[in-house]
Design an enzyme around this catalytic site. Structure first.
Site, short mmCIF file in Angstrom:
data_model
loop_
_atom_site.label_atom_id
_atom_site.label_comp_id
_atom_site.label_asym_id
_atom_site.label_seq_id
_atom_site.Cartn_x
_atom_site.Cartn_y
_atom_site.Cartn_z
N HIS A 54 0.11 2.67 8.96
CA HIS A 54 0.83 1.43 9.27
C HIS A 54 2.19 1.46 8.58
O HIS A 54 2.49 2.38 7.83
CB HIS A 54 0.01 0.19 8.93
CG HIS A 54 -0.30 -0.01 7.46
ND1 HIS A 54 -1.06 0.88 6.74
CD2 HIS A 54 0.06 -0.99 6.59
CE1 HIS A 54 -1.18 0.45 5.49
NE2 HIS A 54 -0.50 -0.68 5.36
N HIS A 56 3.76 -0.44 6.28
CA HIS A 56 4.09 -0.91 4.93
C HIS A 56 4.72 0.21 4.10
O HIS A 56 4.33 1.37 4.20
CB HIS A 56 2.83 -1.45 4.22
CG HIS A 56 2.42 -2.81 4.73
ND1 HIS A 56 1.15 -3.31 4.56
CD2 HIS A 56 3.13 -3.77 5.39
CE1 HIS A 56 1.09 -4.52 5.10
NE2 HIS A 56 2.28 -4.82 5.62
N ASP A 58 4.57 1.11 1.09
CA ASP A 58 3.76 1.96 0.20
C ASP A 58 2.97 3.00 0.99
O ASP A 58 2.20 3.77 0.41
CB ASP A 58 2.83 1.11 -0.70
CG ASP A 58 1.81 0.30 0.07
OD1 ASP A 58 2.18 -0.36 1.06
OD2 ASP A 58 0.62 0.33 -0.31
N HIS A 59 3.16 3.05 2.32
CA HIS A 59 2.52 4.08 3.15
C HIS A 59 3.55 4.93 3.90
O HIS A 59 3.19 5.94 4.50
CB HIS A 59 1.55 3.43 4.15
CG HIS A 59 0.42 2.72 3.44
ND1 HIS A 59 -0.86 3.21 3.39
CD2 HIS A 59 0.42 1.58 2.71
CE1 HIS A 59 -1.61 2.39 2.66
NE2 HIS A 59 -0.85 1.39 2.24
N HIS A 112 -4.82 -5.99 9.42
CA HIS A 112 -3.97 -5.94 8.21
C HIS A 112 -2.51 -6.03 8.66
O HIS A 112 -1.72 -6.80 8.13
CB HIS A 112 -4.26 -4.63 7.47
CG HIS A 112 -3.39 -4.39 6.28
ND1 HIS A 112 -3.44 -5.15 5.13
CD2 HIS A 112 -2.44 -3.44 6.04
CE1 HIS A 112 -2.56 -4.69 4.26
NE2 HIS A 112 -1.94 -3.64 4.78
N ASP A 129 -5.13 0.66 5.08
CA ASP A 129 -5.46 -0.60 4.39
C ASP A 129 -6.34 -1.51 5.24
O ASP A 129 -6.36 -2.73 5.02
CB ASP A 129 -4.17 -1.35 4.03
CG ASP A 129 -3.38 -0.66 2.93
OD1 ASP A 129 -3.85 0.36 2.40
OD2 ASP A 129 -2.28 -1.15 2.61
N HIS A 167 -5.95 3.06 -0.91
CA HIS A 167 -5.78 2.65 -2.31
C HIS A 167 -7.06 2.88 -3.12
O HIS A 167 -8.17 2.87 -2.56
CB HIS A 167 -5.45 1.15 -2.41
CG HIS A 167 -4.11 0.79 -1.87
ND1 HIS A 167 -2.99 0.69 -2.66
CD2 HIS A 167 -3.69 0.51 -0.60
CE1 HIS A 167 -1.94 0.36 -1.90
NE2 HIS A 167 -2.35 0.24 -0.65
ZN LIG Z 1 -1.16 -0.25 1.02
ZN LIG Z 2 -0.63 -2.22 3.86
#
Ligand SMILES: [Zn+2]
Ligand SMILES: [Zn+2]
Length: 255
Positions: A54, A56, A58-59, A112, A129, A167
């Site tokens: 996805h 985001h 942090d990905h 998400h 996530d 995570h």
């Molecule tokens: Zn994440």
């Molecule tokens: Zn995420």
């Protein structure tokens, strides 16, 4: 096929998937580029693809850094064009992705985010996530109906499916799960195992789908103990799976 788990940022995991026949590799969710580039060099493999679950940051934070060093295909949901840096191959449910001779299946699991994907390579599920080990992601731009449907769809996979999520949250997730199901023996023993691993600084990911069905409260809308607990604190709660799921999600948000 070889999988290398790479800890990134504070508690993210990226995963290198290596086709051992061709020495080609893909990286799932590169939060940052440097640790991935170092590992690619150490392993003497050719990186050919980024697979984002996805959009985001942090990905996807490492997409641009990797693209500046390698020519790569970038897979992500087709609706995330403009949200995933460098997206070249927008895909959707049922599509196939390729790393050397390896073929992975795309599963569309929104909730998400509206463009969330999982990638399935034989019995290895990379689910970002959406489904966490012993938990699930927050609802950013999806609905509770979608977010309930997505883990439910993943539950149809075989029990020995390995869950590689985005995570390292298992310990805290299980601590929350115990508040809902304090008498679930499988949950208690999983919590002990996970605490031991974490005290040694070891990862608790992957887990199996079987463990998730037994202990993940977001997959346990049928549990009488969870239903009784929820009914006691919210007497007018309807006990259908989506309402249970949404209530558990709310409680976790406040945990
Ligand atoms: Zn994440
Ligand atoms: Zn995420």
């Amino acid at each position: 096929m070889k999988i290398i788990q790479i800890p990134l940022l504070r508690d993210n995991y990226g995963y290198l998937i290596i086709c051992q026949e061709t020495n080609r590799a893909g990286i799932i969710d590169p939060s940052e580029a440097e640790p991935v580039l170092r590992r690619v060099e150490q392993e003497k493999i050719a990186l050919t693809a980024i697979l984002n679950t996805h959009h985001h940051r942090d990905h996807t934070g490492g997409n641009e850094g990797l693209l500046s060093k390698h020519k790569l295909k970038v897979y992500g949901h087709k609706s995330d064009l403009g949200r995933i840096p460098g997206l070249t191959d927008g895909v959707d449910d049922g599509d196939e992705v390729q790393i050397g001779e390896l073929r992975g299946k795309v599963l569309f699991i929104p909730g998400h985010t509206t463009g969330h994907l999982a990638y399935l390579f034989s019995n290895n599920l990379f689910c970002g996530d959406t489904l966490f080990t012993a938990g699930c992601g927050r609802l950013f731009d999806g609905t509770p109906e979608q977010m309930h449907a997505s883990p439910k769809k993943l539950m149809a996979l075989p029990d020995d499916t390995k869950i590689y999520c985005g995570h390292e949250y298992t310990e805290n997730n299980l601590r929350f799960a115990k508040t809902l199901e304090p008498n679930n023996q499988k949950l208690i023993s999983r919590f002990d195992r996970v605490q031991t691993l974490r005290s040694r600084g070891l990862p608790t990911v992957p887990a199996t789908m079987e463990e998730e069905k037994q202990t993940n409260p977001f997959l346990r809308w049928d549990s009488k103990e969870i239903q009784t607990h929820l009914k006691a604190e919210t007497p007018d709660l309807r006990l259908d799976p989506v309402s249970i799921f949404a209530r558990v999600r709310k409680l976790k948000d406040a945990f």
